[in-house]
Scaffold this active site. Structure first.
Site, PDB file in Angstrom:
ATOM      1  CG  ASP B 506      11.392 -38.403  75.969  1.00 22.58           C
ATOM      2  OD1 ASP B 506      11.047 -37.820  74.934  1.00 22.58           O
ATOM      3  OD2 ASP B 506      11.769 -39.579  76.009  1.00 22.58           O
ATOM      4  CG  ASP B 717      14.696 -42.520  76.674  1.00 28.08           C
ATOM      5  OD1 ASP B 717      15.205 -41.442  76.315  1.00 28.08           O
ATOM      6  OD2 ASP B 717      14.199 -43.328  75.880  1.00 28.08           O
TER       7      ASP B 717
END
Lengths: 62, 825
Positions: B506, B717
């Site tokens: 990501d 995250d």
């Protein structure tokens, strides 16, 4: 070689004493944090309890 | 992470991004910090004369900024709350605290010294393995909240916790195992020299019988005490018609014992007391090592759960009362103040507020909640006070169910492990059959040889080497990984990680720091740069930015936070602006009415979909690589473009390079526009960029990759990537503190270090190789030794020496996995 009759119980008692010490150490939690204790011994700073100079603004509430 | 390292924050070592730099006069010099939190903590440390902390932190190590202090610490001063955690009958109280933010031995030093200096604290001792603090203090002189606040000043968040029955039970079991191990060790050592005496010639002399009886004296309690669990386990297995590893161990030990006893009584033959005791010692050692490694992996997740809210404000007959969560019942009416965490699931009766449910759903945007709508435990209340009717408490809440899933995942076994478990009963059965066969064959020739040979077979077929092969390797891998900031929640994850072909990162918050800042603004009059000295914002731009900040205040998005922070720093935050009709669309933008004007901020497509015209005259920021572009629309048309930049994590490039070197495909997944993502991918060594993916599309993107035959590891995250983490073969989350959305990942990088990703991969591959080696080793060993034992060519003594050697070979081979990460450091 008669000494062996004294040595054997002596050695067993010594061994048992060592086991006893180990049990005591485990019970008092000395094996709970091997990582921390390994590091702690390297920190040579003495802790000074109840020294207000080290803790400015310590307001004792009572 | 020391004064010598000029590039990072003085306190936590994180790289400093320009606009957020904090300069502060601390300890007689100006120092740079990444945030106000670090500066405050550093000042507190210097004020207390504890600056030695900075000499003690390992050089070059980075740890995050101090965690946020739990709110309303006065909760914990109440006797009703405290009695949940410990004995409160006298003023001298003792309690266990779960501490967030402990990083290394220097933290231990800082906490212990910092608290010991408080008058009224009689003991403060940190357990580094469990990240716990044992605290003893005089409640009449010092209140608990004062101590917790002090910990907060030093940079640690702590709350009392109640070591649950499960954890105490685990500790007791581990200790009992240690006692048994110690006793077996004592017996083994003493028997060793008796054996030496016997082999050296005492076997022929006057002390033969004495030594035999001493052996009996040592072996009997060892068999009963140290060997007890194996007999219990074997009996339990038999009762359930399940052959497990304990059975041959128990039978082998019992036969060796009986045989040696017969020899001792009759005075003919050789005793095998040493065999018996060494055998038990080695097996116990293996089990203890396994238990230790496992405990470490579990305690890291346990900490996350301990930081959940523990007390709630209940309204009874109009009176407020503070009660521990355990005392809550469905039907109670709760008062939830702004900034508090919701303690139980319920329905709103009165009040409106925005709730941050990221802890559960991974969705960072706060959700508006009003009367009749549900709230879930663990979510963070925004600006409004709520009255909530409780519908579910504790384990029945959604949060409770998620925690249960995590626990189940931890108890689950890797497929390769369950394969081994399935084979073990057959292995055991074969062993018993072979032993029986051997004794039957030899019985005709000589009953003594028959017993000996059968015993040899039982001892030499080492099911323990076989049984240890997988769990030992797994335990070493998970344990060593946990020590290095890689939390593997599930044995199966290692197996899947070992054959991953593609790693997807990501972008925001994972490859980048997740702390964007406003670098420039483009409007009809040109470009304004934030970091150019001497440039001032004119009134129009100030007007816009103040309104943007007022609107973005309602969002928790990193970009929104960057804009509000910018406004605060430049004195543009205006609390009097009235904000209404706010609508947030994750991944697209935000729109609302501010002070009578309709303001929209988001992607170009989002503005057009709102019917706002884009201003073609505004320069496109081609010369601004790697920035995020936000379009600002005011009353129906675009007036400006905001450029925000988020810096790459320092170790992003090295992590990506290592993965490419390991022969993997690496890609970047981003909701950002293609140009930004491509630019970032180029800077990372030319990886693939998958851009303009909406949050809800990320999981689909991962599924698409998997459908094309790739085995995908997703690194996120852990906040907005939860669904993608779940749909990947292996989900790897960066640990952002107390975030339980990590429940959706298989692996959590507790230190937020991307360099751990290639390390975890190498570890997984190494573990699988080791498991195969171990299984091969134990099979080869059995193939060689069993026929020899059946032919009565091996005495039980040789068997007793060979057997532990095979187990130790497996244990030793597994232990080598631990060296992998140590070298990598």
């Amino acid at each position: 070689m008669e000494v062996i009759y004294g040595l054997i119980p002596g050695m067993l008692l010594l061994g048992l004493a060592a086991v006893g010490v180990l049990f005591w150490a485990a019970r008092s939690g000395q094996f709970d944090d091997l990582e921390g204790d390994g590091q702690r011994i390297l920190m040579d700073d003495d802790i000074k309890p109840d020294d207000p100079r080290r803790f400015p603004g310590a307001d004792v509430e009572d | 992470m020391s004064a010598s390292q000029a590039s990072g924050c003085f306190h936590c070592g994180l790289p400093i991004t320009q606009p957020t730099t904090v300069r502060a006069q601390v300890g007689g010099g100006e120092r740079l910090f990444c945030c106000q939190g670090c500066a405050a903590v550093c000042r507190a440390i210097y004020d207390a004369g504890l600056e030695g902390f900075y000499q003690r932190t390992p050089d070059g190590d980075i740890f995050g900024p101090p965690p946020e202090l739990p709110r309303q610490l006065e909760f914990y001063d109440l006797d009703e709350v405290q009695q949940e955690f410990g004995d409160i009958s006298s003023d001298e109280r003792e309690m266990q605290l779960a501490v967030e933010g402990i990083h290394c031995a220097a933290c231990v030093w800082l906490i212990e010294n910092g608290l010991a200096a408080m008058p009224g604290v009689s003991e403060a001792r940190v357990n580094l393995t469990g990240r716990r603090l044992r605290l003893r203090w005089d409640n009449s002189r010092l209140r608990l909240s004062r101590i917790l606040r002090r910990l907060g000043e030093l940079g640690y968040a702590a709350v009392p916790f109640d070591p649950g029955a499960a954890e105490l039970g685990l500790q007791r079991r581990n200790r009992a195992l240690l006692y048994r191990l110690a006793f077996a060790g004592f017996a083994a050592m003493n028997l060793m020299w008796i054996s030496i005496a016997l082999y050296a010639g005492a076997d022929q002399g006057e002390f033969r019988s004495l030594f035999h009886w001493v052996g009996w004296l040592l072996a009997t309690p060892t068999l009963l005490y140290a060997g007890g669990p194996f007999f219990v386990g074997a009996w339990r297995g038999l009762r359930h018609w399940h052959l497990d590893m304990d059975l041959p161990i128990a039978i082998g030990a019992a036969i060796t014992y009986c045989y040696s006893l017969v020899v001792t009584l009759s005075g003919r033959g050789d005793v095998y007391w040493d065999t018996l005791v060494n055998f038990l010692f080695v097996i116990l050692l293996g089990r203890y090592l396994e238990a230790m490694s496992r405990r470490q992996a579990v305690s890291a997740t346990q900490r996350l759960l301990d930081l959940q809210p523990r007390a709630a404000t209940v309204l009874r007959d109009g009176e407020e009362a503070l009660v521990p969560i355990r005392a809550l019942r469905p039907g109670d009416l709760l008062l939830i103040r702004p900034g508090e965490r919701v303690p139980a699931d319920g329905l709103v009766e009165q009040g409106t507020s925005a709730l941050d449910e990221s802890l559960l759903t991974g969705e960072a945007e706060p959700l508006a909640r009003g009367p009749g709508q549900p709230v879930v435990a663990g979510s963070l209340n925004g600006a409004g006070a709520l009255r909530v009717r409780v519908t579910a408490v504790l384990r029945q809440t959604q949060l409770g169910r998620i925690l249960q899933l995590v626990e189940e995942a931890q108890a689950s076994k890797a497929p390769i492990q369950s394969l081994a478990d399935q084979v073990v009963p057959w292995f055991v059965g074969a062993t018993l059959a072979l032993a029986l066969l051997t004794s039957l064959i030899w019985w005709q020739a000589d009953p003594a040889t028959a017993v000996l040979a059968a015993t040899s077979v039982l001892i030499i077929t080492c099911p323990c080497a076989f049984g240890l092969a997988t769990p030992m390797a797994m335990a070493v891998a998970t344990g060593s990984a946990a020590r290095h900031g890689i939390l593997i929640k599930q044995g199966g994850a290692l197996e899947r990680l070992s054959n991953v072909t593609q790693v997807v990162f990501d972008k925001t918050g994972t490859l980048t720091l997740g702390r964007p800042s406003l670098v420039a603004l483009i409007d009809a009059r040109g470009l304004w740069r934030a970091n150019e000295p001497g440039t001032r914002l004119d009134a129009t731009r100030q007007h816009w930015l103040a309104r943007v900040a007022a609107l973005e205040q309602l969002s928790e998005h990193p970009l929104a936070r960057a804009l509000t922070a910018f406004a605060r720093e430049h004195g543009l935050a205006d609390m009097t602006l009235e904000v209404t009709d706010v609508r947030l669309e994750p991944g697209r933008g935000i729109v609302g009415r501010v002070d009578g004007q309709t303001l929209a901020l988001g992607s170009a497509a989002w503005l057009e979909s709102l019917g706002m015209a884009l201003d073609k005259r505004l320069a496109s920021p081609t010369d601004w690589p790697g920035v995020t572009l936000l379009h600002l629309g005011l009353d129906g048309r675009e007036v400006a473009r905001l450029l925000l930049r988020d810096d790459l994590r320092e170790d992003a490039r090295t992590a990506v390079d290592a993965l490419i070197a390991a022969g993997l495909q690496v890609s970047l997944l981003s909701g950002d526009r293609q140009a930004t993502a491509s630019e970032m991918a180029k800077r990372l060594g030319g990886i693939t960029a998958i851009a303009e993916v909406l949050p809800e599309g990320k999981a689909a993107e991962i599924s698409r990759l998997r459908a094309s035959g790739q085995r995908v590891a997703m690194v996120g995250d852990g906040v907005n990537d939860a669904p993608a983490l779940v749909s990947a073969d292996v989900g790897i989350a960066l640990g952002s503190g107390t975030d339980v959305s990590m429940a959706s990942a298989d692996i959590v990088l507790t230190g937020n270090e991307l360099a751990r990703v290639p390390q975890a991969l190498a570890l997984a591959q190494r573990t699988l190789v080791t498991i195969r080696q171990n299984i091969g080793l134990s099979i080869a060993y059995n193939l060689v030794m069993v026929p020899l034992a059946m032919a009565a060519l091996i005495t039980p003594l040789v068997a007793a020496i060979a057997m532990p050697l095979s187990s130790l070979a497996v244990v030793g081979n597994s232990a080598r996995i631990g060296g992998l990460l140590k070298k990598a450091r």
